[in-house]
Design a protein around this motif. Sequence first.
Motif, PDB file in Angstrom:
ATOM      1  N   PHE A  83     -50.781 127.143 -30.499  1.00 21.69           N
ATOM      2  CA  PHE A  83     -49.717 127.600 -31.481  1.00 21.69           C
ATOM      3  C   PHE A  83     -48.208 127.596 -31.584  1.00 21.69           C
ATOM      4  CE2 PHE A  83     -53.819 128.607 -31.120  1.00 21.69           C
ATOM      5  CZ  PHE A  83     -54.492 129.046 -32.587  1.00 21.69           C
ATOM      6  N   GLY A  84     -47.536 126.498 -32.423  1.00 20.15           N
ATOM      7  CA  GLY A  84     -46.260 127.398 -32.397  1.00 20.15           C
ATOM      8  C   GLY A  84     -45.732 126.519 -33.968  1.00 20.15           C
ATOM      9  N   PHE A  85     -44.521 126.357 -33.602  1.00 18.34           N
ATOM     10  CA  PHE A  85     -43.620 125.952 -34.665  1.00 18.34           C
ATOM     11  C   PHE A  85     -42.185 124.327 -34.572  1.00 18.34           C
ATOM     12  CE2 PHE A  85     -39.478 128.281 -34.664  1.00 18.34           C
ATOM     13  CZ  PHE A  85     -40.112 128.973 -33.883  1.00 18.34           C
ATOM     14  N   THR A  86     -42.375 124.017 -35.061  1.00 18.23           N
ATOM     15  CA  THR A  86     -41.605 122.727 -34.834  1.00 18.23           C
ATOM     16  C   THR A  86     -39.940 123.060 -34.650  1.00 18.23           C
ATOM     17  OG1 THR A  86     -40.590 121.509 -37.092  1.00 18.23           O
ATOM     18  CG2 THR A  86     -42.750 121.007 -35.955  1.00 18.23           C
ATOM     19  N   HIS A  87     -39.771 124.280 -35.409  1.00 18.52           N
ATOM     20  CA  HIS A  87     -38.167 124.420 -35.093  1.00 18.52           C
ATOM     21  C   HIS A  87     -38.344 125.584 -34.273  1.00 18.52           C
ATOM     22  CE1 HIS A  87     -37.422 122.627 -39.381  1.00 18.52           C
ATOM     23  NE2 HIS A  87     -36.560 123.085 -39.196  1.00 18.52           N
ATOM     24  N   CYS A  88     -38.599 124.604 -32.827  1.00 16.77           N
ATOM     25  CA  CYS A  88     -38.874 125.941 -32.209  1.00 16.77           C
ATOM     26  C   CYS A  88     -38.500 124.719 -30.783  1.00 16.77           C
ATOM     27  CB  CYS A  88     -40.045 126.427 -31.523  1.00 16.77           C
ATOM     28  SG  CYS A  88     -40.984 127.954 -30.010  1.00 16.77           S
ATOM     29  N   PRO A  89     -37.111 124.798 -30.162  1.00 20.10           N
ATOM     30  CA  PRO A  89     -36.320 124.237 -29.304  1.00 20.10           C
ATOM     31  C   PRO A  89     -36.793 124.312 -27.953  1.00 20.10           C
ATOM     32  CG  PRO A  89     -34.373 125.527 -29.912  1.00 20.10           C
ATOM     33  CD  PRO A  89     -35.678 125.471 -30.218  1.00 20.10           C
ATOM     34  N   ASP A  90     -37.213 125.300 -27.669  1.00 25.94           N
ATOM     35  CA  ASP A  90     -37.063 125.681 -25.917  1.00 25.94           C
ATOM     36  C   ASP A  90     -38.585 125.527 -25.658  1.00 25.94           C
ATOM     37  OD1 ASP A  90     -36.241 126.473 -23.216  1.00 25.94           O
ATOM     38  OD2 ASP A  90     -36.725 128.079 -23.959  1.00 25.94           O
TER      39      ASP A  90
ATOM     40  N   VAL B  37     -29.352 117.533 -23.183  1.00 27.15           N
ATOM     41  CA  VAL B  37     -30.088 117.981 -24.528  1.00 27.15           C
ATOM     42  C   VAL B  37     -31.277 117.258 -24.944  1.00 27.15           C
ATOM     43  CG1 VAL B  37     -29.330 117.693 -27.881  1.00 27.15           C
ATOM     44  CG2 VAL B  37     -28.038 117.848 -25.957  1.00 27.15           C
ATOM     45  N   ARG B  38     -32.376 118.014 -24.603  1.00 29.11           N
ATOM     46  CA  ARG B  38     -33.833 118.191 -25.159  1.00 29.11           C
ATOM     47  C   ARG B  38     -34.229 117.091 -26.353  1.00 29.11           C
ATOM     48  NH1 ARG B  38     -38.084 121.320 -22.612  1.00 29.11           N
ATOM     49  NH2 ARG B  38     -37.479 122.502 -24.337  1.00 29.11           N
ATOM     50  N   LEU B  39     -34.332 115.842 -26.328  1.00 26.70           N
ATOM     51  CA  LEU B  39     -34.492 115.127 -27.744  1.00 26.70           C
ATOM     52  C   LEU B  39     -35.612 116.609 -28.610  1.00 26.70           C
ATOM     53  CD1 LEU B  39     -33.439 113.089 -29.915  1.00 26.70           C
ATOM     54  CD2 LEU B  39     -34.759 111.176 -28.743  1.00 26.70           C
ATOM     55  N   VAL B  40     -35.149 116.526 -29.889  1.00 27.38           N
ATOM     56  CA  VAL B  40     -37.157 116.630 -30.278  1.00 27.38           C
ATOM     57  C   VAL B  40     -36.829 115.881 -31.520  1.00 27.38           C
ATOM     58  CG1 VAL B  40     -37.446 118.645 -31.281  1.00 27.38           C
ATOM     59  CG2 VAL B  40     -36.769 119.360 -29.841  1.00 27.38           C
ATOM     60  N   PRO B  41     -37.973 114.912 -32.260  1.00 26.90           N
ATOM     61  CA  PRO B  41     -37.924 114.274 -33.484  1.00 26.90           C
ATOM     62  C   PRO B  41     -38.354 115.329 -34.432  1.00 26.90           C
ATOM     63  CG  PRO B  41     -39.509 113.829 -32.056  1.00 26.90           C
ATOM     64  CD  PRO B  41     -38.997 115.177 -31.311  1.00 26.90           C
ATOM     65  N   GLY B  42     -37.476 115.000 -35.782  1.00 25.77           N
ATOM     66  CA  GLY B  42     -37.929 115.337 -36.852  1.00 25.77           C
ATOM     67  C   GLY B  42     -37.048 116.033 -37.758  1.00 25.77           C
ATOM     68  N   MET B  46     -32.182 121.102 -31.631  1.00 27.75           N
ATOM     69  CA  MET B  46     -32.863 121.024 -30.003  1.00 27.75           C
ATOM     70  C   MET B  46     -32.496 121.952 -28.707  1.00 27.75           C
ATOM     71  SD  MET B  46     -31.938 117.461 -30.308  1.00 27.75           S
ATOM     72  CE  MET B  46     -32.301 116.121 -32.044  1.00 27.75           C
ATOM     73  N   ALA B  47     -32.817 121.825 -27.949  1.00 28.94           N
ATOM     74  CA  ALA B  47     -32.718 123.037 -27.019  1.00 28.94           C
ATOM     75  C   ALA B  47     -30.950 122.399 -25.730  1.00 28.94           C
ATOM     76  CB  ALA B  47     -33.396 122.976 -25.871  1.00 28.94           C
ATOM     77  N   GLY B  48     -29.946 122.863 -25.746  1.00 28.41           N
ATOM     78  CA  GLY B  48     -28.926 122.690 -24.756  1.00 28.41           C
ATOM     79  C   GLY B  48     -29.357 122.996 -23.281  1.00 28.41           C
ATOM     80  N   TYR B  49     -29.719 122.505 -22.087  1.00 31.00           N
ATOM     81  CA  TYR B  49     -29.144 123.040 -20.739  1.00 31.00           C
ATOM     82  C   TYR B  49     -28.753 122.505 -20.107  1.00 31.00           C
ATOM     83  CZ  TYR B  49     -34.545 123.823 -22.333  1.00 31.00           C
ATOM     84  OH  TYR B  49     -35.309 124.041 -23.476  1.00 31.00           O
ATOM     85  N   ARG B 107     -37.632 127.448 -21.109  1.00 27.95           N
ATOM     86  CA  ARG B 107     -38.175 128.826 -21.382  1.00 27.95           C
ATOM     87  C   ARG B 107     -37.547 130.430 -20.569  1.00 27.95           C
ATOM     88  NH1 ARG B 107     -41.471 129.259 -16.986  1.00 27.95           N
ATOM     89  NH2 ARG B 107     -42.926 131.401 -17.845  1.00 27.95           N
ATOM     90  N   ASP B 108     -35.914 129.875 -20.779  1.00 25.58           N
ATOM     91  CA  ASP B 108     -35.262 131.287 -20.664  1.00 25.58           C
ATOM     92  C   ASP B 108     -33.747 130.922 -21.482  1.00 25.58           C
ATOM     93  OD1 ASP B 108     -33.280 132.510 -19.075  1.00 25.58           O
ATOM     94  OD2 ASP B 108     -34.500 131.994 -17.088  1.00 25.58           O
ATOM     95  N   LEU B 109     -32.128 130.767 -20.631  1.00 22.61           N
ATOM     96  CA  LEU B 109     -31.657 130.803 -21.735  1.00 22.61           C
ATOM     97  C   LEU B 109     -31.079 129.242 -22.373  1.00 22.61           C
ATOM     98  CD1 LEU B 109     -28.474 132.604 -19.487  1.00 22.61           C
ATOM     99  CD2 LEU B 109     -29.381 132.872 -21.769  1.00 22.61           C
ATOM    100  N   HIS B 110     -30.718 128.836 -23.373  1.00 21.91           N
ATOM    101  CA  HIS B 110     -30.689 127.231 -23.881  1.00 21.91           C
ATOM    102  C   HIS B 110     -29.452 127.822 -25.079  1.00 21.91           C
ATOM    103  CE1 HIS B 110     -34.333 129.916 -26.232  1.00 21.91           C
ATOM    104  NE2 HIS B 110     -34.086 128.447 -27.560  1.00 21.91           N
ATOM    105  N   LEU B 111     -29.268 126.516 -25.277  1.00 21.32           N
ATOM    106  CA  LEU B 111     -28.405 126.189 -26.524  1.00 21.32           C
ATOM    107  C   LEU B 111     -29.353 126.168 -27.406  1.00 21.32           C
ATOM    108  CD1 LEU B 111     -24.905 124.581 -25.012  1.00 21.32           C
ATOM    109  CD2 LEU B 111     -25.209 126.556 -25.334  1.00 21.32           C
ATOM    110  N   MET B 112     -29.287 126.499 -29.033  1.00 23.00           N
ATOM    111  CA  MET B 112     -29.820 126.257 -29.532  1.00 23.00           C
ATOM    112  C   MET B 112     -29.163 125.318 -30.203  1.00 23.00           C
ATOM    113  SD  MET B 112     -33.377 127.549 -31.522  1.00 23.00           S
ATOM    114  CE  MET B 112     -33.065 127.685 -33.774  1.00 23.00           C
ATOM    115  N   LEU B 113     -29.641 123.896 -30.701  1.00 23.33           N
ATOM    116  CA  LEU B 113     -28.716 122.970 -31.774  1.00 23.33           C
ATOM    117  C   LEU B 113     -29.111 122.290 -32.578  1.00 23.33           C
ATOM    118  CD1 LEU B 113     -28.470 121.250 -28.045  1.00 23.33           C
ATOM    119  CD2 LEU B 113     -26.736 122.858 -29.449  1.00 23.33           C
ATOM    120  N   MET B 114     -28.224 123.236 -33.769  1.00 21.66           N
ATOM    121  CA  MET B 114     -29.757 122.858 -35.319  1.00 21.66           C
ATOM    122  C   MET B 114     -28.344 122.006 -35.579  1.00 21.66           C
ATOM    123  SD  MET B 114     -30.044 127.294 -35.543  1.00 21.66           S
ATOM    124  CE  MET B 114     -28.418 128.050 -35.327  1.00 21.66           C
TER     125      MET B 114
END
Lengths: 215, 152
Positions: A83-90, B37-42, B46-49, B107-114
């Motif tokens: 259970f999650g959401f797509t605007h969840c980057p980590d 940067v971990r690529l998330v589609p859509g 994304m998250a930067g580490y 699962r910890d600190l990350h840059l949230m890239l919006m």
Amino acid sequence: MAGGVHGRAGDIAVSLAVTYIRDRATLALTIALAALLAGCADEGWHGKNITGLMPELEFTLTDENGNAVTEDVFAGRPVAMYFGFTHCPDICPTTLARLAAATRRLPQSVSEDLQLAFVSVDPARDGPEQLDEYTGAFSDRMLGLTGTQKQLQALTRRYRITYGYDEPDANGDYEVSHSSAVFVFDAELEPRLMLLDSLEVPQMVEDLERLLTKP
Amino acid sequence: MKLASAIVALVVLLAGALWWVGQMAPESPIEVENARVRLVPGGGPMAGYMEIRNHSDNVIRLVGAASPAFGNVMIHRTIVRDGRARMQHQSDGVRIVPGDSAVFKPRDLHLMLMQPRRELEVGDQVEIVLQFEDIAPAEWPVAFTVVPVTSQ
């Protein structure tokens, strides 16, 4: 003076007794903890065994193709559901990627039936297209699902999990809190195991293999 | 003999010059490693580490970040409590004491890239400018590599 000595001796006696009791308590605690750990070790799961604790899978949701579906979509096959959401980057991509990697490492006889499901608890942003694109990045066998708040609550309440939304910021972005574990249901759609987000891929593989290997 | 003296003098002079140049070149006060940067589609965030090392003698603080590739960048930490996950905005930034490092990891600190401004692909380089306090210059552009979503 004598009283002082007496008092001191008494203090020592009390302090010894306290130490003794404290040691006993520590010992008892250690034994209890060891027994608990041994119990866990006996059981051998890395995740949490939830067999018999929660009701079987049941839902009405919309899938990533826009179709209304029920639990029958998985009938006869085990399913691992997150259970999650797509605007969840980590944490969402981290957990889903681990789950997909674990699935790929399972023996084929075990993995061929296993279905993966991603339930978005953020239907306002996660339409079928968004879900389809997202789940496809992890595994071909991952089905994206979402629903109305009523449908989502009916499902999440069965498994005693909650989700919620923060206030939107100036850009209209908002955070969503959600359950962090993967729920694994067997082929009869009975909930069996919770794979906690702290598990690494090899631990997920061991648990899934043990649960899903046919006798 | 005269030649030998001249050579010795020259060597000493060169060594001195090298030492002087060595003293001149300041050690970089910070070092950023494994920036990705971990690529998330859509089109979602994304998250930067990365790992930031503080080589300076001061306590420094990462207070923000910005990137031409994203509309908004925030410093977040994922918190899991009682089986429930949420993200926490690090409004005070991230403090790094001298000799220590801040590790941004899953699962910890990350840059949230919006709001990604363009379609990214695995292998692309993305510039993210890290903004610090108590360090000069305050802005540090770092090249982040786009990695697959399945990478840890």
